[in-house]
Design a protein around this motif. Structure first.
Motif, PDB file in Angstrom:
ATOM      1  N   TYR A 111       0.815  -1.216   0.000  1.00 43.70           N
ATOM      2  CA  TYR A 111       0.000   0.000   0.000  1.00 43.70           C
ATOM      3  C   TYR A 111       0.848   1.266   0.000  1.00 43.70           C
ATOM      4  O   TYR A 111       0.382   2.320  -0.397  1.00 43.70           O
ATOM      5  CB  TYR A 111      -0.951   0.019   1.205  1.00 43.70           C
ATOM      6  CG  TYR A 111      -2.074  -0.987   1.073  1.00 43.70           C
ATOM      7  CD1 TYR A 111      -3.040  -0.847   0.089  1.00 43.70           C
ATOM      8  CD2 TYR A 111      -2.168  -2.063   1.938  1.00 43.70           C
ATOM      9  CE1 TYR A 111      -4.071  -1.751  -0.033  1.00 43.70           C
ATOM     10  CE2 TYR A 111      -3.198  -2.974   1.826  1.00 43.70           C
ATOM     11  CZ  TYR A 111      -4.141  -2.811   0.842  1.00 43.70           C
ATOM     12  OH  TYR A 111      -5.161  -3.715   0.712  1.00 43.70           O
ATOM     13  N   ASP A 112       2.081   1.176   0.463  1.00 39.89           N
ATOM     14  CA  ASP A 112       2.961   2.340   0.514  1.00 39.89           C
ATOM     15  C   ASP A 112       3.722   2.557  -0.780  1.00 39.89           C
ATOM     16  O   ASP A 112       4.415   3.567  -0.921  1.00 39.89           O
ATOM     17  CB  ASP A 112       3.956   2.189   1.681  1.00 39.89           C
ATOM     18  CG  ASP A 112       3.237   2.151   3.025  1.00 39.89           C
ATOM     19  OD1 ASP A 112       2.183   2.815   3.147  1.00 39.89           O
ATOM     20  OD2 ASP A 112       3.723   1.468   3.943  1.00 39.89           O
ATOM     21  N   LYS A 113       3.628   1.661  -1.716  1.00 39.63           N
ATOM     22  CA  LYS A 113       4.380   1.767  -2.972  1.00 39.63           C
ATOM     23  C   LYS A 113       3.635   2.649  -3.970  1.00 39.63           C
ATOM     24  O   LYS A 113       2.416   2.769  -3.944  1.00 39.63           O
ATOM     25  CB  LYS A 113       4.602   0.391  -3.566  1.00 39.63           C
ATOM     26  CG  LYS A 113       5.307  -0.533  -2.603  1.00 39.63           C
ATOM     27  CD  LYS A 113       6.354  -1.286  -3.272  1.00 39.63           C
ATOM     28  CE  LYS A 113       6.866  -2.262  -2.254  1.00 39.63           C
ATOM     29  NZ  LYS A 113       8.157  -2.426  -2.078  1.00 39.63           N
ATOM     30  N   ARG A 114       4.419   3.218  -4.866  1.00 44.55           N
ATOM     31  CA  ARG A 114       3.852   4.061  -5.909  1.00 44.55           C
ATOM     32  C   ARG A 114       3.141   3.198  -6.953  1.00 44.55           C
ATOM     33  O   ARG A 114       3.628   2.145  -7.347  1.00 44.55           O
ATOM     34  CB  ARG A 114       4.974   4.840  -6.574  1.00 44.55           C
ATOM     35  CG  ARG A 114       4.498   5.792  -7.594  1.00 44.55           C
ATOM     36  CD  ARG A 114       5.634   6.573  -8.157  1.00 44.55           C
ATOM     37  NE  ARG A 114       5.113   7.477  -9.145  1.00 44.55           N
ATOM     38  CZ  ARG A 114       5.766   8.495  -9.621  1.00 44.55           C
ATOM     39  NH1 ARG A 114       6.973   8.739  -9.209  1.00 44.55           N
ATOM     40  NH2 ARG A 114       5.222   9.275 -10.521  1.00 44.55           N
ATOM     41  N   GLY A 115       1.987   3.635  -7.406  1.00 44.98           N
ATOM     42  CA  GLY A 115       1.249   2.924  -8.440  1.00 44.98           C
ATOM     43  C   GLY A 115       0.377   1.794  -7.922  1.00 44.98           C
ATOM     44  O   GLY A 115      -0.139   1.008  -8.705  1.00 44.98           O
ATOM     45  N   VAL A 116       0.194   1.702  -6.615  1.00 41.70           N
ATOM     46  CA  VAL A 116      -0.597   0.601  -6.069  1.00 41.70           C
ATOM     47  C   VAL A 116      -2.058   0.707  -6.497  1.00 41.70           C
ATOM     48  O   VAL A 116      -2.732  -0.305  -6.698  1.00 41.70           O
ATOM     49  CB  VAL A 116      -0.458   0.524  -4.533  1.00 41.70           C
ATOM     50  CG1 VAL A 116      -1.122   1.697  -3.845  1.00 41.70           C
ATOM     51  CG2 VAL A 116      -1.017  -0.788  -4.007  1.00 41.70           C
ATOM     52  N   GLU A 164      -3.324   1.652  -9.382  1.00 41.63           N
ATOM     53  CA  GLU A 164      -3.511   1.086 -10.718  1.00 41.63           C
ATOM     54  C   GLU A 164      -3.509  -0.439 -10.677  1.00 41.63           C
ATOM     55  O   GLU A 164      -4.279  -1.094 -11.372  1.00 41.63           O
ATOM     56  CB  GLU A 164      -2.438   1.591 -11.684  1.00 41.63           C
ATOM     57  CG  GLU A 164      -2.582   3.035 -12.068  1.00 41.63           C
ATOM     58  CD  GLU A 164      -1.974   3.985 -11.038  1.00 41.63           C
ATOM     59  OE1 GLU A 164      -1.206   3.522 -10.168  1.00 41.63           O
ATOM     60  OE2 GLU A 164      -2.282   5.181 -11.097  1.00 41.63           O
TER      61      GLU A 164
END
Length: 158
Positions: A121-126, A128
């Motif tokens: 959940y903390d990652k970029r693009g989650v 999409e």
């Protein structure tokens, strides 16, 4: 002897003379194959004289059906929860079917979201990735035809 001297010697076609027509044939054949393979034109369609495709009025009968809001506690050290609201885009002919199977769609969403790694959940693009997975699960439950698209209307952490 005068006949032999008067007639110029005819030269046999050399390799250069054969190379140009061969190269042109290969290039034009490749362009023709590529254009039909990509669907730009169809030789069979030209011979059959197919009529122009009819313009559909599907966009006039678009229906949006809300998926009940899902709130999930995210496991881990921090006390966080995820709130997700979505809407399924369908047409008027499939509206009753989508509404009838909404509990299964909601269950599929909840099952997927509770199985996501909390660090993801903390990652970029989650968003999409989650949207693509939810569309796949929606089409698995409802089928390909009723689901036109899935719109995420709320995605937040508490």
């Amino acid at each position: 002897m005068t006949d032999a001297a008067a007639a110029p010697a005819e030269r046999a076609p050399g390799k250069k003379g054969l190379l140009i027509p061969l190269a042109a044939t290969l290039v034009l054949g490749g362009v023709g194959f590529a254009s039909t393979y990509l669907g730009i034109w169809s030789p069979a369609g030209m011979l059959a004289g197919t009529p122009e495709p009819e313009v559909s009025t599907e966009h006039l009968s678009v229906e949006f059906i809300d998926v009940p809001t899902i709130e999930i506690v995210i496991p881990g050290g921090r006390a966080r929860s995820l709130v997700l609201s979505a809407t399924i885009e369908t047409d008027s002919t499939h509206k009753a079917e989508v509404s009838h199977l909404m509990p299964r769609v909601s269950d599929a969403f909840t099952t997927f979201l509770s199985g996501v790694d909390p660090a993801a959940y903390d990652k970029r693009g989650v968003l999409e990735v989650i949207r693509a997975e939810l569309v796949t699960r929606t089409r698995y439950v409802l089928g390909e035809e009723p689901v036109k698209d899935l719109l995420i209307t709320e995605f937040r952490f508490k």
